[in-house]
Design a protein around this motif. Sequence first.
Motif, PDB file in Angstrom:
ATOM      1  N   THR A  29      -9.135   7.825  -6.631  1.00  0.00           N
ATOM      2  CA  THR A  29      -9.843   7.397  -6.348  1.00  0.00           C
ATOM      3  C   THR A  29     -10.527   7.618  -4.496  1.00  0.00           C
ATOM      4  O   THR A  29     -11.013   8.209  -3.669  1.00  0.00           O
ATOM      5  N   GLN A  30      -9.204   6.353  -4.172  1.00  0.00           N
ATOM      6  CA  GLN A  30      -8.871   6.037  -2.388  1.00  0.00           C
ATOM      7  C   GLN A  30      -8.188   7.803  -1.892  1.00  0.00           C
ATOM      8  O   GLN A  30      -8.024   7.770  -1.206  1.00  0.00           O
ATOM      9  N   LEU A  31      -7.414   9.001  -3.028  1.00  0.00           N
ATOM     10  CA  LEU A  31      -7.701   9.961  -2.761  1.00  0.00           C
ATOM     11  C   LEU A  31      -8.817  10.814  -2.439  1.00  0.00           C
ATOM     12  O   LEU A  31      -8.121  12.260  -2.396  1.00  0.00           O
ATOM     13  N   GLY A  32     -10.024  10.640  -2.838  1.00  0.00           N
ATOM     14  CA  GLY A  32     -10.674  11.002  -2.990  1.00  0.00           C
ATOM     15  C   GLY A  32     -10.974  12.260  -3.807  1.00  0.00           C
ATOM     16  O   GLY A  32     -11.256  13.553  -4.471  1.00  0.00           O
ATOM     17  N   GLY A  33     -10.400  11.556  -5.527  1.00  0.00           N
ATOM     18  CA  GLY A  33      -9.942  11.848  -6.451  1.00  0.00           C
ATOM     19  C   GLY A  33      -8.962  13.007  -6.918  1.00  0.00           C
ATOM     20  O   GLY A  33      -9.067  13.550  -7.779  1.00  0.00           O
ATOM     21  N   ARG A  34      -8.313  13.020  -5.915  1.00  0.00           N
ATOM     22  CA  ARG A  34      -7.076  13.764  -5.986  1.00  0.00           C
ATOM     23  C   ARG A  34      -5.129  13.219  -6.829  1.00  0.00           C
ATOM     24  O   ARG A  34      -5.631  11.590  -7.043  1.00  0.00           O
ATOM     25  N   THR A  35      -5.391  13.092  -7.333  1.00  0.00           N
ATOM     26  CA  THR A  35      -3.330  13.103  -7.442  1.00  0.00           C
ATOM     27  C   THR A  35      -2.142  13.080  -6.270  1.00  0.00           C
ATOM     28  O   THR A  35      -3.222  13.603  -5.252  1.00  0.00           O
ATOM     29  N   VAL A  36      -0.979  12.284  -6.866  1.00  0.00           N
ATOM     30  CA  VAL A  36      -0.466  12.431  -5.297  1.00  0.00           C
ATOM     31  C   VAL A  36      -0.237  14.104  -5.103  1.00  0.00           C
ATOM     32  O   VAL A  36      -0.271  14.600  -3.176  1.00  0.00           O
ATOM     33  N   HIS A  37      -0.055  14.797  -5.680  1.00  0.00           N
ATOM     34  CA  HIS A  37       0.373  15.670  -5.322  1.00  0.00           C
ATOM     35  C   HIS A  37      -0.369  17.172  -5.203  1.00  0.00           C
ATOM     36  O   HIS A  37      -0.470  17.692  -3.740  1.00  0.00           O
ATOM     37  N   GLU A  38      -1.662  16.610  -4.964  1.00  0.00           N
ATOM     38  CA  GLU A  38      -3.233  17.545  -4.881  1.00  0.00           C
ATOM     39  C   GLU A  38      -3.445  16.788  -3.044  1.00  0.00           C
ATOM     40  O   GLU A  38      -4.070  17.921  -3.015  1.00  0.00           O
ATOM     41  N   ALA A  39      -2.906  15.672  -3.190  1.00  0.00           N
ATOM     42  CA  ALA A  39      -3.633  15.002  -1.449  1.00  0.00           C
ATOM     43  C   ALA A  39      -2.684  15.509  -0.987  1.00  0.00           C
ATOM     44  O   ALA A  39      -3.189  15.956   0.383  1.00  0.00           O
ATOM     45  N   LEU A  40      -1.016  16.044  -1.160  1.00  0.00           N
ATOM     46  CA  LEU A  40      -0.199  16.179  -0.833  1.00  0.00           C
ATOM     47  C   LEU A  40      -0.474  17.680  -0.144  1.00  0.00           C
ATOM     48  O   LEU A  40      -0.513  17.800   1.409  1.00  0.00           O
ATOM     49  N   ASP A  41      -0.906  18.534  -1.478  1.00  0.00           N
ATOM     50  CA  ASP A  41      -1.527  20.259  -0.409  1.00  0.00           C
ATOM     51  C   ASP A  41      -2.138  20.395  -0.492  1.00  0.00           C
ATOM     52  O   ASP A  41      -2.806  21.408   0.494  1.00  0.00           O
ATOM     53  N   ALA A  42      -3.149  18.979   0.034  1.00  0.00           N
ATOM     54  CA  ALA A  42      -4.871  19.513   1.134  1.00  0.00           C
ATOM     55  C   ALA A  42      -4.661  19.266   2.201  1.00  0.00           C
ATOM     56  O   ALA A  42      -5.773  18.650   2.798  1.00  0.00           O
ATOM     57  N   GLY A  43      -3.273  18.062   2.906  1.00  0.00           N
ATOM     58  CA  GLY A  43      -3.088  18.104   3.805  1.00  0.00           C
ATOM     59  C   GLY A  43      -2.851  16.690   4.260  1.00  0.00           C
ATOM     60  O   GLY A  43      -3.032  15.986   5.463  1.00  0.00           O
ATOM     61  N   TRP A  44      -3.329  15.602   3.233  1.00  0.00           N
ATOM     62  CA  TRP A  44      -3.063  14.148   3.437  1.00  0.00           C
ATOM     63  C   TRP A  44      -1.769  13.948   4.316  1.00  0.00           C
ATOM     64  O   TRP A  44      -0.574  14.733   3.699  1.00  0.00           O
ATOM     65  N   ASP A  45      -1.703  13.123   5.080  1.00  0.00           N
ATOM     66  CA  ASP A  45      -0.257  12.639   5.913  1.00  0.00           C
ATOM     67  C   ASP A  45       0.838  11.896   4.224  1.00  0.00           C
ATOM     68  O   ASP A  45      -0.233  10.720   4.049  1.00  0.00           O
ATOM     69  N   ALA A  46       1.847  11.933   4.694  1.00  0.00           N
ATOM     70  CA  ALA A  46       2.256  11.167   3.337  1.00  0.00           C
ATOM     71  C   ALA A  46       2.026   9.544   3.298  1.00  0.00           C
ATOM     72  O   ALA A  46       2.306   8.954   2.329  1.00  0.00           O
ATOM     73  N   LYS A  47       2.344   9.510   4.255  1.00  0.00           N
ATOM     74  CA  LYS A  47       2.348   7.698   5.143  1.00  0.00           C
ATOM     75  C   LYS A  47       1.222   7.696   4.381  1.00  0.00           C
ATOM     76  O   LYS A  47       0.837   6.380   3.912  1.00  0.00           O
ATOM     77  N   ASP A  48      -0.216   8.095   4.387  1.00  0.00           N
ATOM     78  CA  ASP A  48      -1.609   7.009   3.903  1.00  0.00           C
ATOM     79  C   ASP A  48      -1.607   7.516   2.341  1.00  0.00           C
ATOM     80  O   ASP A  48      -1.691   7.006   2.162  1.00  0.00           O
ATOM     81  N   VAL A  49      -0.933   8.432   2.279  1.00  0.00           N
ATOM     82  CA  VAL A  49      -0.706   8.870   0.508  1.00  0.00           C
ATOM     83  C   VAL A  49      -0.079   7.694   0.809  1.00  0.00           C
ATOM     84  O   VAL A  49      -0.028   6.665  -0.674  1.00  0.00           O
ATOM     85  N   TRP A  50       1.229   7.535   0.203  1.00  0.00           N
ATOM     86  CA  TRP A  50       1.981   6.391  -0.184  1.00  0.00           C
ATOM     87  C   TRP A  50       1.085   5.244   0.483  1.00  0.00           C
ATOM     88  O   TRP A  50       0.984   3.877  -0.465  1.00  0.00           O
ATOM     89  N   ARG A  51       0.304   4.100   1.222  1.00  0.00           N
ATOM     90  CA  ARG A  51      -0.203   2.875   1.322  1.00  0.00           C
ATOM     91  C   ARG A  51      -1.640   3.355   0.184  1.00  0.00           C
ATOM     92  O   ARG A  51      -1.569   1.917  -0.633  1.00  0.00           O
ATOM     93  N   VAL A  52      -1.711   4.337  -0.445  1.00  0.00           N
ATOM     94  CA  VAL A  52      -2.648   4.385  -1.763  1.00  0.00           C
ATOM     95  C   VAL A  52      -1.804   4.142  -1.985  1.00  0.00           C
ATOM     96  O   VAL A  52      -2.585   3.170  -3.416  1.00  0.00           O
ATOM     97  N   VAL A  53      -1.071   4.854  -2.816  1.00  0.00           N
ATOM     98  CA  VAL A  53      -0.236   4.378  -3.911  1.00  0.00           C
ATOM     99  C   VAL A  53      -0.073   3.390  -4.085  1.00  0.00           C
ATOM    100  O   VAL A  53      -0.290   2.249  -5.641  1.00  0.00           O
TER     101      VAL A  53
END
Length: 64
Positions: A29-53
């Motif tokens: 949910t913290q990625l807007g209902g996305r997976t890691v791959h989807e968030a990265l493909d949508a332009g999320w910064d890797a650092k922000d995705v890592w924090r969510v993980v």
Amino acid sequence: MRLTVFWQRMVDHFGPAYADSFARDHVMTQLGGRTVHEALDAGWDAKDVWRVVCDTMGVPPERR
């Protein structure tokens, strides 16, 4: 954070077999209902995705 660093941290925490599976299948949910791959493909910064993980999966502070 570079993507290579992000993926190395994923492998270090989840293991080589599970890291990509988790990134493909686990919707957060913290990625807007996305997976890691989807968030990265949508332009999320890797650092922000890592924090969510880290927050979602309880990665210990020394591994963040």
